[in-house]
Structure formats: structure tokens, C-alpha cells
Design a protein around this motif. Structure first.
Motif, PDB file in Angstrom:
ATOM      1  N   THR A   1     -15.562   4.346   1.310  1.00 55.29           N
ATOM      2  CA  THR A   1     -14.881   5.540   0.807  1.00 55.29           C
ATOM      3  C   THR A   1     -15.858   6.651   0.436  1.00 55.29           C
ATOM      4  N   ASN A   2     -16.901   6.309  -0.335  1.00 49.04           N
ATOM      5  CA  ASN A   2     -17.852   7.384  -0.655  1.00 49.04           C
ATOM      6  C   ASN A   2     -19.019   7.419   0.320  1.00 49.04           C
TER       7      ASN A   2
ATOM      8  N   ASN B   1      -4.926   8.383  -2.941  1.00 51.87           N
ATOM      9  CA  ASN B   1      -4.745   7.400  -1.872  1.00 51.87           C
ATOM     10  C   ASN B   1      -4.969   6.016  -2.469  1.00 51.87           C
TER      11      ASN B   1
ATOM     12  N   LEU C   1       5.474  -2.366   1.629  1.00 48.52           N
ATOM     13  CA  LEU C   1       4.985  -3.709   1.933  1.00 48.52           C
ATOM     14  C   LEU C   1       4.030  -3.651   3.117  1.00 48.52           C
ATOM     15  N   GLU C   2       2.848  -4.242   2.970  1.00 46.97           N
ATOM     16  CA  GLU C   2       1.876  -4.230   4.060  1.00 46.97           C
ATOM     17  C   GLU C   2       1.658  -5.620   4.658  1.00 46.97           C
TER      18      GLU C   2
ATOM     19  N   MET D   1     -14.112  11.945  -1.921  1.00 48.89           N
ATOM     20  CA  MET D   1     -13.285  10.835  -2.384  1.00 48.89           C
ATOM     21  C   MET D   1     -14.137   9.840  -3.145  1.00 48.89           C
ATOM     22  N   ARG D   2     -13.601   9.330  -4.237  1.00 47.82           N
ATOM     23  CA  ARG D   2     -14.268   8.262  -4.980  1.00 47.82           C
ATOM     24  C   ARG D   2     -13.265   7.142  -5.183  1.00 47.82           C
TER      25      ARG D   2
ATOM     26  N   ASP E   1       4.083  -1.201  10.474  1.00 46.25           N
ATOM     27  CA  ASP E   1       2.685  -1.531  10.254  1.00 46.25           C
ATOM     28  C   ASP E   1       2.530  -2.602   9.175  1.00 46.25           C
ATOM     29  N   ALA E   2       3.611  -3.351   8.936  1.00 45.46           N
ATOM     30  CA  ALA E   2       3.535  -4.469   7.994  1.00 45.46           C
ATOM     31  C   ALA E   2       3.497  -5.782   8.772  1.00 45.46           C
TER      32      ALA E   2
ATOM     33  N   MET F   1     -24.684  -2.930  -5.638  1.00 42.47           N
ATOM     34  CA  MET F   1     -24.418  -3.168  -4.215  1.00 42.47           C
ATOM     35  C   MET F   1     -25.564  -3.947  -3.588  1.00 42.47           C
TER      36      MET F   1
ATOM     37  N   ASN G   1     -26.454   7.590   2.017  1.00 43.43           N
ATOM     38  CA  ASN G   1     -25.066   7.915   2.289  1.00 43.43           C
ATOM     39  C   ASN G   1     -24.940   8.093   3.794  1.00 43.43           C
TER      40      ASN G   1
ATOM     41  N   LYS H   1      -5.691   4.662   7.258  1.00 46.02           N
ATOM     42  CA  LYS H   1      -5.248   4.733   5.872  1.00 46.02           C
ATOM     43  C   LYS H   1      -5.884   5.903   5.128  1.00 46.02           C
ATOM     44  N   GLY H   2      -6.827   6.576   5.773  1.00 47.56           N
ATOM     45  CA  GLY H   2      -7.478   7.717   5.123  1.00 47.56           C
ATOM     46  C   GLY H   2      -8.419   7.322   4.005  1.00 47.56           C
ATOM     47  N   THR H   3      -8.903   6.078   4.013  1.00 46.68           N
ATOM     48  CA  THR H   3      -9.786   5.645   2.926  1.00 46.68           C
ATOM     49  C   THR H   3     -11.260   5.636   3.326  1.00 46.68           C
ATOM     50  N   SER H   4     -11.562   5.979   4.583  1.00 47.27           N
ATOM     51  CA  SER H   4     -12.958   6.009   5.027  1.00 47.27           C
ATOM     52  C   SER H   4     -13.501   7.424   4.925  1.00 47.27           C
ATOM     53  N   ASN H   5     -14.804   7.535   4.676  1.00 45.41           N
ATOM     54  CA  ASN H   5     -15.382   8.882   4.656  1.00 45.41           C
ATOM     55  C   ASN H   5     -15.481   9.470   6.069  1.00 45.41           C
TER      56      ASN H   5
ATOM     57  N   GLN I   1     -24.710  -3.646   2.702  1.00 44.86           N
ATOM     58  CA  GLN I   1     -23.334  -3.478   2.210  1.00 44.86           C
ATOM     59  C   GLN I   1     -22.999  -1.987   2.235  1.00 44.86           C
ATOM     60  N   VAL I   2     -21.705  -1.672   2.314  1.00 49.40           N
ATOM     61  CA  VAL I   2     -21.302  -0.267   2.308  1.00 49.40           C
ATOM     62  C   VAL I   2     -20.036  -0.079   1.481  1.00 49.40           C
ATOM     63  N   ASN I   3     -19.949   1.082   0.858  1.00 49.11           N
ATOM     64  CA  ASN I   3     -18.691   1.538   0.262  1.00 49.11           C
ATOM     65  C   ASN I   3     -18.132   2.540   1.255  1.00 49.11           C
TER      66      ASN I   3
ATOM     67  N   ARG J   1       0.856  -1.183   0.000  1.00 50.16           N
ATOM     68  CA  ARG J   1       0.000   0.000   0.000  1.00 50.16           C
ATOM     69  C   ARG J   1       0.884   1.222   0.000  1.00 50.16           C
TER      70      ARG J   1
ATOM     71  N   ASP K   1     -21.655   5.465   0.545  1.00 45.87           N
ATOM     72  CA  ASP K   1     -22.936   4.881   0.133  1.00 45.87           C
ATOM     73  C   ASP K   1     -23.130   3.523   0.793  1.00 45.87           C
ATOM     74  N   PHE K   2     -24.342   3.296   1.291  1.00 45.36           N
ATOM     75  CA  PHE K   2     -24.634   1.985   1.874  1.00 45.36           C
ATOM     76  C   PHE K   2     -26.021   1.554   1.438  1.00 45.36           C
TER      77      PHE K   2
END
Lengths: 455, 488
Positions: free
Chosen positions: B397-398, A152, A48-49, A197-198, B76-77, A382, B428, B274-278, B393-395, A44, B400-401
Motif C-alpha cells: 500500500t505505501n 479503502n 462477502l468476499e 495511501m497509508r 467476485d466472491a 519489516m 520505496n 481492490k485499489g490497495t496497491s501503490n 518484504q513489502v508493504n 471487503r 515500502d520494501f
């Protein structure tokens, strides 16, 4: 990595527990054993993760005593554990009730020779961790480099698997095969100044390395998909044509195949019940299940009961051809096995497809969209909103709005809904662009109308 | 009687030859290349299932799964390997594989393992279902079958099953901690098909928890079967659901699936670090209406999602996630809690020894509010009332669920009216939670029927919620209807 290319261990293990079951008085029995060596590397943001590598092994036994059946499985393969498993199976079978249809596969349908299906890539067991690492890094790097707005990453993974499967039964069947697989997956996030973010992911999965998509292409595709969703908003509620991109159409093929399960038919839990030889879909639609395509992930020489795998047409020019069967459900419904039994060590055979294909049509995907004034290009579905009994379909979605024949702005937080029988009937264009996604191949499809719910 | 942690430690030592000395030796191999932390997760699981269809026992099944998962952490690996072979040689080989994540060569200090006891006991049981005679279980399935058939003449098929397991886990870490837990789990399922004038409708129901046969003292097989039959028959009268955005009233209990998807996953710390969640970087900020307080709670008595210790050996607890609409905390595993420099929250869970742990939910619920549940329905002119669900289910990052409603009704002029066919709802996360305009005083936890999937790993969870009014969610029906509002 020190894996052997082909392990005889599963066959020996299955034969060992089967002999113990026969000695213990099982009238009929079959045993399955699997070993698999799985290795994967995840990176990531180019670091290495996770690295993992393990070899798994387990054995399962089914015994049938006077029509009463029971299954047991164990990952402890010591003699004592196998002995206990056999004893448990014999005890459990006494609790079951007589089922006249319980039994092994018809020996006349079982495989006698091993065809060349190209399931094994000799290179895969030889790969070292550096190869997996290099591929994962290259895949993610290509996604990160695609555009400054790729901000990201959820990471990239390259994984490989080397497996051996063995099945033996008391009718004398004894078969084993080995296969390999490799897959690569990446997810990245795109972000614009407003902070929204998308994300999007893309993957490739094959039995042999040479068939995998190039790492850089997989990365670029994920990036392009994340970027094109930037600014996505909710659409307005309407009824419009919906174009299913190939990956979405592949999912639709899976739903049709699930509805064509002979077990669902027995349970009367499918909207396809009593519709054999009826025109249930547009004449443009042909869906085929084939368990013997060379080098494909859904191919194998024999099914989970030893029955020879084969080609089964599900829908031919819109006409429903029939259900997929294992031996048990076939006997219950006076049909024949279609070589569709899948078997894990831990249970009874289950019905499933081999390789599924929606046959490509003649229309280019551009042409399919060009006719649409206002419509949805579907790229994401979904949730679990498929009722196989009624055919009701209602799922969350995202995609791109089609305006005047062109892909316009991205949309998200919408639902698409309809009834599967109506939806299949409304397919009015099939693309020439069929593409493989794992064990399923599909082209672009257009449905003349679906309900899109939004604002 | 269920095992105490000391019994589990004794079981591993006497039955499987896994004791403190063996663990110390494997940990030494795991740290042989200088990893900063290592952990062994031993699992011994016996599970069984009985299925009943066509009014008879159709199949019986038993399985034994045992092994050890070895994780070595470097920064963190992580390096991960597992083996089903618990011989010292095989375990040390797996440890050496996992150790490759680190690149040093220095000899690690020897680990001195000490068994630790703890005082919580959230699911002790007098009679584990796994040692109950099968004939007794068959009788429960037969009762369910008969009750469903008796419920309505249109019930054409009944499928019932019972699945149970007992899991003994032992976690040994390079910081010397060794903890054990005995985790029972039981689930009873009924599926009914109603067939009327050629129209077929189906429904499933069930429940369970970390319980033995005592589950059936409060939940008769008849009541579970009749609920499945009732929902299937109800669907015969269901009409098309509307399409568009409408007010939605969520019934108390299973509707907690909305929270699980709308905020639960998004508050798992791995996505956030990781900064990938809304919800990344939003601690302390408003993320929901002020009426909303959400808790993840592993301590609920015998609930499906409860654990005494998590799968990283931390004591599991009760964690406030959202307080009066403000984001309070994420759910942590070891790696994430190191990243955030906070205490582990006891949310490190995994499917089995074949899987590395991640931050996961346990039992997630919204606390009770002040409103009269019936009044929340009365406030809606036209909308949807949701009662039973097949999944969500949920995404992350954006945001939406989705969640799929299998028992829902129209609300017309403040009254629950016609049942509607299966329909998916999409929203959302922060948007939907900001539209919570009423929260009932009737918090209810779902019966134990939910399994959560994340990155290919399934774990049992619980959900709960009081009756809640959301002023707008997109409803994926097929009936076009324009213009809908809601009175205050």
C-alpha cells in the motif's frame, strides 16, 4: 456447521499406525494425529468476499531402529496408505545413521493426568457462518466509519478452528486433547487529498469467544493506526532512544525465545550460547515462557513428545536463565526437556515456546515517552534482518517521531539497527501496560539508544 | 521418466478413482446453488527430505499429501472447501460446502469435461530425484559436508539437507476444461558455521529447481558447500555497515529479490483491482527509470518458479510487467482478469489444495542493459555492493520494501573494499526504481532457492537481475557516516 466438539478419531488413528509399526518391527516409535475443522469468512467493503470451511486430518509416524530414526506422514488414512507409510518409515530408518541421542521422551517426564487448561470453548463448534459473517462485517464497518479519510479496505476476516491432537508412543504414553481458537483481522487504508495511501491492520486471537476483543474495537484500532501514519516521511539518520509499543515488544520476546532454543545452542547458532546465568539484559527485563496458562493460545497439557508442559523463566531481572529443550537436544547437551517440543505430523519435534510474557514494569507508557526529547516510537518492523548467531539486528521500520516528550509526526522508510545483546542491555524503561497478542504478552519497552537510518 | 499430462490423468483415474465422470458429478454439486463458475484442484504430492549433520545422516522423512480443493465463484466472491478424502461422497460434501457462496437453487447445466492436452513441457526429467536410491543422495550430502570442512579450518559445523517433491495436479473446471501437470521440485541446502577466536559467523547457500538429479551435473555439492563456507568465513572480517542513504550496486542474480519486493507484489492484480496497491490505476504510466524492463516468466527451462499450467488450469507464459520504465500489465488470476476484462496471464497459483489461488509471481527478472558491470561499481564514490540475501518484504500500500543483505561490501572510490555485517536495506518501490541509473549487460537468474509468502501461502519462485546501480537506498547499518555522494 456439523463438527463434533471432541473427536476420538486422532487417538484411534495414531494408535492404529503405531500398532502397525510395532508389528513391522519398530523398536521405538511414536505417532501423532491431528484433525481440525477450520472455517473463515472474509468481507471487503461490506460485501462477502470468501467463505471457506474444511476438515483436515493427517497422521505422522516416527520409528527408531537401533538409533536410526525416520519420520513419515500421510493425509491418506486408508489401511493401504498407512501400511505403505509404515513400510517407508522402516526403509528410511535403515538409511539414517546411528544417533545415540535419538529416542522417545523419558516416560518419567510425561503427562499422567490432564489439567484443566480451558483450551476448549464449547460455543465455537456450534457457531454458524452467519456469526462469522456478522463479526467480520461489524469489524470492518467500525473501521470504515471511523473517519472520512478511511478510503479503502483490505478486508476483514473472522475465523474459527476446532482441533484435536493425539500422541502415542511405544513406551505406553497415550494422550489427546482438543482445543479451539477464534480470530478476527482487519486492514484498512487511509488517504488524504494528495493521494498518498497509508494502511494498517489490527487483529485479535484467543481460544474462547468471550476473550476476543470486541469487533468494533478491532476495527477502530486499525483505522486509528492507518490515520496516524498519514503524511509519514523518512526520518534523518541519527542515534536516539527507541520506544517499542507492546506489539513490537512482543516480537522482541519471540526473538529472545528463538535465540534460547536448545537446538540453536547445539548448533552454536545463537548469541546466547555460553551465557547462562549471565546478566545479558537490563535488570528491568524479565521474560517467562509458560505452557500452562489457563485459556491461552500457547497452552497445552503436554508437549509434542508427551512431556508435561511447565513454566520456564528465560530472563529473570536481566539474567539469562537457560535454554528451552525437547528430549533430543536435551540429551545431546546433557540437559533436561523443558516441555518445549512442538510436533507437526510431518517431522521431528521442534523446540518452541508456549505462552511468552515480558513482565510488566511500573512506568506508564506516557511517562516512558515524556522523558524523550527526540526519539522513535516504533510501531512497525519489516523483513528478516535478525542474525541469531551474532545477534545483529537490522530491520525496516515505521512509527511516530517523539518530540519533547510527545508523539509528533509519523515516519516510514527507515531502518532500526543494533546488536541484540546491546539492545537488551539498553532497556531503561518497562511499561505497566502489558497486553496479549495471541500467545505473547508484552508491555511498552524503551531502549536508550539505537541507530535509526533514514535520509 | 516424469509423467506426461496424459499419464497424470491416467494416474488419477486408475489409482485414485478420479475420472471425468467423478469430476462431472462433483462439479454438479459445486454448482448446485447456482454459482457462476466452479473448479476442482486435485493434488497428489510425495515429498522427501534427508538431513545431514555432525557428519552423518540425522533424519530421513517422507510424506504423502493428497486431496482436492473446490472453489465456487459467484461474482467476485468465492466459496472454498477441501477434502483429503477422495471418495465421491466426501468430494460432493465439500462441493456442497463451497456451493454455499451462491444463493440460487436452479439446476446448473451438466458439465461436459474434456481432457485437454498442451504442447509445452518445461521440466521433463529423465530421472526424478524422488525415485533415486537414498544412498546416492546421502553421498551428495557427504561430499558437501567434506568440501565445506576442507574449505577453511574455522568451519566448525556443517548442516546439509536435500528436499524434493513430485506433485501431480489435475484441474477440472465447470467450463469443461481438464488439464494436468507433473511438477518436480528439488532443493539442496548447506549451512556453515565458522568459529574463529570465539567469534561465530554463519551462512547458508543452496539451489535447485524443477529438476531431477541432473541438477548436480552443473552444480556440484562441493561448489554449493564451498560457497556457504566462503560466505561464513568472509563474515569473520566484516565490519559494521554504514547508516544512511547511499548508492547501492546490486550484483547480478539473487539481487532480483529487489524487483520481487519493489514491484513484483505491487503488480499482482488482486491488490490493484481492490485499489490497495501503490501501483493501482497506473497502467501506461512511468513507474521506473527508462532503463528498467521487468518480466515475469513461467517458461524458463526447469526454473524453480516455472509452471506449464497455473493452478487455475491456464497455460502459463511470459508477461511483460514494466517496459522501459512504463507500467505495462498486472499479473492476473481468474477473478482479476474477469474484473479487468483481459486474458488470464497464467499467474493464478496456490500453496496446495488447502488454499484458494491468487495472482502470484513465477520467475521475475529485469532484462539486461548496456552497462559494463564493473563500470557501475567504478561510478560510486562511497556506497554498498550487495551480493547475497536472506529475504525481503513489502508493504504494497505505501510501497515500502526491505531486503536483508547477508553478503555485502563497501564501495570506496569506485572499488569494492571491506565486507560488511548483515544489514537491512529499505526503499520505496517507485522511488528506488526511478533511481536506477545503470543496468549491466549481465542478466543472471538466481539458482532455485527462493520461496515467496503471501497471505499465509508459500510458493516456489525465481528471481533474476543484471548488475544494477541505484543512486540511493537507505542502508540500515550501525556506523554513523554523514555526507556521501556519487560521481556520474
Amino acid at each position: 456447521m456439523a463438527a463434533t466438539t471432541f473427536s476420538t478419531e486422532p487417538l484411534e488413528l495414531a494408535a492404529r499406525i503405531l500398532a502397525m509399526a510395532e508389528a513391522a518391527g519398530a523398536e521405538q516409535a511414536d505417532a501423532v494425529a491431528v484433525t481440525s475443522t477450520n472455517a473463515s469468512t472474509t468481507v471487503r467493503l461490506q460485501k462477502l468476499e470468501k467463505v471457506s470451511e474444511s476438515t483436515a486430518r493427517s497422521v505422522g509416524l516416527r520409528v527408531i531402529l537401533g538409533g536410526r530414526q525416520a519420520t513419515v506422514s500421510t493425509s491418506d488414512v486408508s489401511d493401504a496408505a498407512l501400511d505403505e507409510a509404515v513400510r517407508t518409515a522402516m526403509e528410511l530408518a535403515q538409511i539414517s545413521e546411528h544417533d545415540p541421542f535419538a529416542g522417545l521422551a523419558d516416560p518419567g517426564m510425561q503427562a499422567r493426568s490432564e489439567p484443566q487448561l480451558a483450551l476448549f470453548d464449547e460455543q465455537i463448534p456450534e457457531l454458524d457462518g452467519d456469526h462469522r459473517l456478522g463479526q467480520a462485517l461489524a469489524c470492518e464497518q467500525s473501521a470504515l466509519d471511523a473517519d472520512a479519510r478511511i478510503s479503502n479496505s483490505g478486508g476483514a476476516t473472522f475465523s474459527t478452528s476446532v482441533s484435536s491432537f493425539a500422541l502415542v508412543d511405544t513406551n505406553g504414553f497415550s494422550g489427546t486433547y482438543a482445543d479451539t481458537s477464534a480470530s478476527m483481522w482487519v486492514e484498512v487504508m487511509a488517504q488524504e487529498d494528495d493521494g498518498q495511501m497509508r494502511n494498517a491492520g489490527w487483529s485479535t486471537s484467543e481460544r474462547s469467544l468471550h476473550r476476543l476483543d470486541d469487533a468494533a474495537d478491532v476495527g477502530r484500532e486499525a483505522a486509528a493506526r492507518a490515520l496516524r501514519q498519514l503524511g509519514a516521511a523518512k526520518a534523518t539518520t541519527c542515534e536516539v532512544p527507541v520506544v517499542w509499543e507492546p506489539r513490537m515488544a512482543a516480537g522482541l520476546a519471540g526473538i529472545v525465545s528463538g535465540a534460547a532454543s536448545g537446538e540453536a545452542l547445539y548448533r552454536r547458532a545463537t548469541f546466547l550460547a555460553e551465557r547462562e546465568q549471565e546478566e545479558i539484559a537490563s535488570p528491568l527485563l524479565t521474560i517467562v515462557d509458560d505452557g500452562r496458562l489457563s485459556g491461552r493460545l500457547g497452552s497445552r497439557p503436554f508437549d509434542g513428545e508427551g512431556v508435561v508442559t511447565r513454566r520456564n523463566a528465560l530472563i529473570e531481572s536481566g539474567v539469562f536463565q537457560g535454554f528451552l529443550f525437547d528430549s533430543y537436544n536435551a540429551r545431546r547437551l546433557d540437559a533436561a526437556s523443558t516441555g518445549s517440543a512442538w510436533r507437526s505430523v510431518g517431522g521431528l519435534p521442534q523446540i518452541g515456546s508456549g505462552n511468552l510474557s515480558i513482565e510488566a514494569g511500573e512506568t506508564s507508557p506516557e511517562r516512558i515517552i515524556a522523558d524523550i526529547e527526540d526519539g522513535l516510537y516504533l510501531t512497525t518492523l519489516m523483513g528478516f534482518g535478525v542474525n541469531y548467531t551474532t545477534g545483529d539486528f537490522s530491520r525496516g521500520a515505521a512509527g511516530i517521531w517523539i518530540r519533547n516528550g510527545e508523539l509528533a509526526e509519523p515516519v516510514q522508510e527507515i531502518n532500526v539497527s543494533g546488536n541484540l545483546l546491546e539492545m537488551l542491555g539498553r532497556i531503561d524503561a518497562v511499561g505497566s501496560d502489558a497486553q496479549w497478542f495471541g500467545a505473547t504478552s508484552a508491555p511498552t519497552l524503551r531502549m536508550s539508544r539505537m541507530t535509526v537510518s533514514g535520509a | 521418466m516424469s509423467d506426461t499430462p496424459a499419464d497424470v490423468i491416467g494416474f488419477y483415474s486408475s489409482q485414485l478413482g478420479v475420472d471425468e465422470a467423478a469430476a462431472e458429478s462433483v462439479l454438479a454439486s459445486a454448482l448446485g446453488r447456482g454459482g457462476s463458475f466452479a473448479e476442482l484442484y486435485f493434488e497428489h504430492k510425495r515429498s522427501g527430505s534427508l538431513s545431514f549433520e555432525d557428519q552423518q545422516v540425522k533424519s530421513t522423512q517422507a510424506s504423502l499429501s493428497q486431496g482436492v480443493g473446490i472453489r465456487v465463484v459467484e461474482g467476485d466472491a468465492i466459496g472454498y472447501a477441501y477434502t483429503e478424502d477422495l471418495s465421491l461422497d466426501a468430494m460432493r460434501r465439500a462441493a456442497e460446502t463451497a456451493a454455499q457462496i451462491a444463493h440460487g437453487s436452479q439446476d446448473a447445466d451438466a458439465v461436459d469435461v474434456t481432457a485437454e492436452s498442451y504442447s509445452v513441457d518445461r521440466y521433463a526429467i529423465a530421472s526424478p530425484s524422488t525415485s533415486t536410491p537414498l544412498a546416492n543422495k546421502v553421498e551428495l550430502l557427504r561430499r558437501a559436508d567434506e568440501a565445506a570442512r576442507a574449505w577453511h579450518s574455522s568451519i566448525a559445523r556443517v548442516d546439509a539437507s536435500m528436499v524434493d517433491e513430485e506433485k501431480r495436479v489435475l484441474i477440472v473446471r465447470s467450463d469443461g476444461r481438464m488439464v494436468a501437470d507433473y511438477q518436480p521440485l528439488l532443493r539442496f541446502n548447506v549451512s556453515c558455521l565458522s568459529e574463529l577466536d570465539g567469534e561465530r559467523r554463519n551462512a547458508r547457500w543452496g539451489g535447485g529447481g524443477r529438476m531431477g538429479m541432473a541438477y548436480f551435473n552443473d552444480h556440484s555439492p562441493e561448489s554449493l558447500a564451498e560457497e556457504a563456507a566462503r560466505q561464513a568465513v568472509l563474515q569473520q572480517e566484516a565490519r559494521e555497515a554504514p547508516a544512511g542513504t547511499f548508492p547501492v550496486v546490486l550484483a547480478a542474480g539473487d539481487s532480483g529479490i529487489l524487483l520481487h519486493e519493489a514491484v513484483g507484489h505491487g503488480l499482482e492484480a488482486d491488490f490493484n483491482r481492490k485499489g490497495t496497491s501503490n501501483y493501482s490505476d497506473r497502467i501506461g504510466q512511468p513507474v521506473a527509470s527508462g532503463l528498467v524492463t521487468v518480466i515475469d516468466d513461467a517458461t524458463l527451462d526447469r526454473s524453480r518458479g516455472s509452471v506449464n499450467v497455473d493452478d487455475e488450469g491456464e497455460l502459463a507464459g511470459r508477461n511483460l510487467l514494466i517496459e522501459n520504465g512504463q507500467l505495462a500489465a498486472y499479473m492476473q488470476d481468474r477473478i482479476s482478469s474477469d474484473h479487468y476484462s483481459v486474458a488470464p496471464s497464467g499467474n493464478g497459483r496456490r500453496q496446495s489444495f488447502r488454499h484458494a489461488p491468487m495472482p502470484r509471481m513465477t520467475n521475475t527478472y529485469m532484462t539486461a542493459g548496456q552497462d559494463d558491470p564493473e563500470d557501475l561499481v567504478r561510478r560510486v564514490d562511497y556506497g554498498i555492493f550487495c551480493k547475497a540475501f536472506s529475504g525481503g518484504q513489502v508493504n504494497i500500500t505505501n510501497g515500502d520494501f526491505v531486503f536483508s543483505v547477508t553478503e555485502g561490501y563497501l564501495i570506496e572510490n569506485g572499488q569494492i573494499t571491506a565486507p560488511i555485517r548483515d544489514v537491512n536495506l529499505i526503499g520505496n518501490g517507485p522511488d528506488v526504481l526511478s533511481k536506477v541509473t545503470g543496468v549491466g549487460h549481465d542478466l543472471e537468474m538466481s539458482d532455485g532457492r527462493w520461496t515467496c509468502g503471501k497471505s499465509g501461502q508459500s510458493v516456489p519462485v525465481g528471481v533474476g537481475i543484471p548488475t544494477v546501480l541505484v543512486s540511493g537506498i537507505t542502508v540500515g547499518g550501525t556506523q554513523m557516516r554523514s555526507g556521501a555522494g556519487m560521481s556520474a
